[in-house]
Design a protein around this motif. Structure first.
Motif, PDB file in Angstrom:
ATOM      1  N   GLU A 217       1.180  -8.582   3.260  1.00 10.95           N
ATOM      2  CA  GLU A 217       1.054  -8.427   1.811  1.00 10.95           C
ATOM      3  C   GLU A 217       1.787  -7.179   1.311  1.00 10.95           C
ATOM      4  OE1 GLU A 217      -2.515  -6.978  -1.075  1.00 10.95           O
ATOM      5  OE2 GLU A 217      -3.013  -8.527   0.397  1.00 10.95           O
ATOM      6  N   ARG A 218       1.653  -6.064   2.023  1.00  7.83           N
ATOM      7  CA  ARG A 218       2.270  -4.811   1.581  1.00  7.83           C
ATOM      8  C   ARG A 218       3.795  -4.821   1.766  1.00  7.83           C
ATOM      9  NH1 ARG A 218      -2.774  -4.418   2.074  1.00  7.83           N
ATOM     10  NH2 ARG A 218      -4.024  -2.765   1.152  1.00  7.83           N
TER      11      ARG A 218
ATOM     12  N   GLU B  85       5.683  -7.507   1.542  1.00  8.89           N
ATOM     13  CA  GLU B  85       6.188  -8.353   0.458  1.00  8.89           C
ATOM     14  C   GLU B  85       6.086  -7.637  -0.895  1.00  8.89           C
ATOM     15  OE1 GLU B  85       3.890 -11.919   0.883  1.00  8.89           O
ATOM     16  OE2 GLU B  85       5.225 -12.730   2.420  1.00  8.89           O
ATOM     17  N   LYS B  86       5.017  -6.895  -1.097  1.00 15.16           N
ATOM     18  CA  LYS B  86       4.808  -6.192  -2.363  1.00 15.16           C
ATOM     19  C   LYS B  86       5.863  -5.108  -2.584  1.00 15.16           C
ATOM     20  CE  LYS B  86       1.530  -2.814  -3.943  1.00 15.16           C
ATOM     21  NZ  LYS B  86       0.224  -2.251  -3.693  1.00 15.16           N
ATOM     22  N   HIS B  87       6.224  -4.389  -1.535  1.00 14.16           N
ATOM     23  CA  HIS B  87       7.164  -3.275  -1.651  1.00 14.16           C
ATOM     24  C   HIS B  87       8.616  -3.681  -1.384  1.00 14.16           C
ATOM     25  CE1 HIS B  87       4.180  -0.143  -2.289  1.00 14.16           C
ATOM     26  NE2 HIS B  87       3.445  -0.700  -1.330  1.00 14.16           N
ATOM     27  N   GLY B  88       8.881  -4.950  -1.129  1.00 15.93           N
ATOM     28  CA  GLY B  88      10.252  -5.405  -0.916  1.00 15.93           C
ATOM     29  C   GLY B  88      10.823  -5.030   0.431  1.00 15.93           C
TER      30      GLY B  88
ATOM     31  N   GLU C  13       7.230   3.601   1.227  1.00 13.50           N
ATOM     32  CA  GLU C  13       5.988   3.363   0.474  1.00 13.50           C
ATOM     33  C   GLU C  13       5.110   2.327   1.169  1.00 13.50           C
ATOM     34  OE1 GLU C  13       9.056   3.113  -1.115  1.00 13.50           O
ATOM     35  OE2 GLU C  13       8.975   5.148  -1.950  1.00 13.50           O
ATOM     36  N   ALA C  14       5.734   1.275   1.696  1.00  8.42           N
ATOM     37  CA  ALA C  14       4.965   0.237   2.384  1.00  8.42           C
ATOM     38  C   ALA C  14       4.308   0.793   3.646  1.00  8.42           C
ATOM     39  CB  ALA C  14       5.864  -0.941   2.740  1.00  8.42           C
TER      40      ALA C  14
ATOM     41  N   ASP D  79       1.371   2.856   2.624  1.00  8.81           N
ATOM     42  CA  ASP D  79       0.314   1.969   2.143  1.00  8.81           C
ATOM     43  C   ASP D  79      -0.390   1.291   3.319  1.00  8.81           C
ATOM     44  OD1 ASP D  79      -1.259   0.760   0.266  1.00  8.81           O
ATOM     45  OD2 ASP D  79       0.282  -0.581  -0.513  1.00  8.81           O
TER      46      ASP D  79
ATOM     47  N   THR E 104       6.342 -12.718   6.936  1.00  7.25           N
ATOM     48  CA  THR E 104       6.451 -12.578   5.488  1.00  7.25           C
ATOM     49  C   THR E 104       7.274 -13.738   4.950  1.00  7.25           C
ATOM     50  OG1 THR E 104       8.498 -11.297   5.551  1.00  7.25           O
ATOM     51  CG2 THR E 104       6.431 -10.061   5.692  1.00  7.25           C
TER      52      THR E 104
ATOM     53  N   ILE F 204      12.620 -12.118   1.869  1.00  9.98           N
ATOM     54  CA  ILE F 204      12.790 -10.959   0.995  1.00  9.98           C
ATOM     55  C   ILE F 204      14.289 -10.771   0.819  1.00  9.98           C
ATOM     56  CG2 ILE F 204      12.407  -8.489   0.724  1.00  9.98           C
ATOM     57  CD1 ILE F 204       9.952  -8.828   2.576  1.00  9.98           C
TER      58      ILE F 204
END
Length: 170
Positions: A43-44, A46-49, A54-55, A58, A152, A155
């Motif tokens: 999930e993280r 995919e969320k952060h690309g 940052e991923a 997280d 994932t 992306i």
């Protein structure tokens, strides 16, 4: 004398069922924690690309929330001869595949798989996630290691701090 022997057998059967139930409960708790960790990593990313800085931070926070600390060896999934882009992560510390020594263990591993269009140009990438969990039996002094894998979705133009040497923003 018959009743004394019968009570001993009954006690042995009850203890065996308690041990089996406790083992099943321990296995299912560790498995659900690893599965939750795998889902959170996917999930993280995919969320952060992609697995960018940052991923990774997280995901480190997620590890602290869940209480995940299992480790495994990434080398069991990849040969040193493979031209596969992968990396291992311990909390917030990333180790790329070319820096891994044979005995290194990681909290999770990521593998990048590139997709190419008909012109031979890379169009997207997806990441395979490998998360570990273990069951140890202190009485018998054995341990069993298991893994949970996930992927994932595609992306496009991922920011990759784990498997790529090209990204300088990591």
């Amino acid at each position: 004398m018959k009743e004394a022997i019968g009570a001993t057998w009954l006690l042995g059967i009850v203890l065996a069922f308690v041990a089996l139930f406790s083992g099943y409960l321990a296995f299912s708790i560790n498995y659900s924690k690893a599965f939750r960790m795998k889902d959170g990593i996917v999930e993280r990313i995919e969320k952060h690309g992609g697995p960018n800085k940052e991923a990774i931070e997280d995901i480190g926070e997620l590890m602290n929330q869940i209480g995940y600390s299992s480790k495994g060896r990434c080398r069991t999934f990849f040969n040193s001869n493979d031209e596969v882009a992968w990396g291992g992560v311990n909390r917030d510390q990333v180790t790329k595949s070319w820096d891994v020594t044979s005995g290194d263990a990681f909290n999770y591993c990521l593998q990048r798989v590139d997709s190419y269009n008909t012109n031979g140009q890379m169009s997207a990438s997806y990441f395979k996630v490998y998360v570990f969990f273990s069951i140890s039996l202190p009485i018998v002094n054995t341990g069993s290691f298991f893994n949970v894998t996930g992927e994932t979705s595609n992306i496009y133009f991922p920011e990759d701090c784990v498997t790529s040497s090209k990204n300088k923003n990591c």
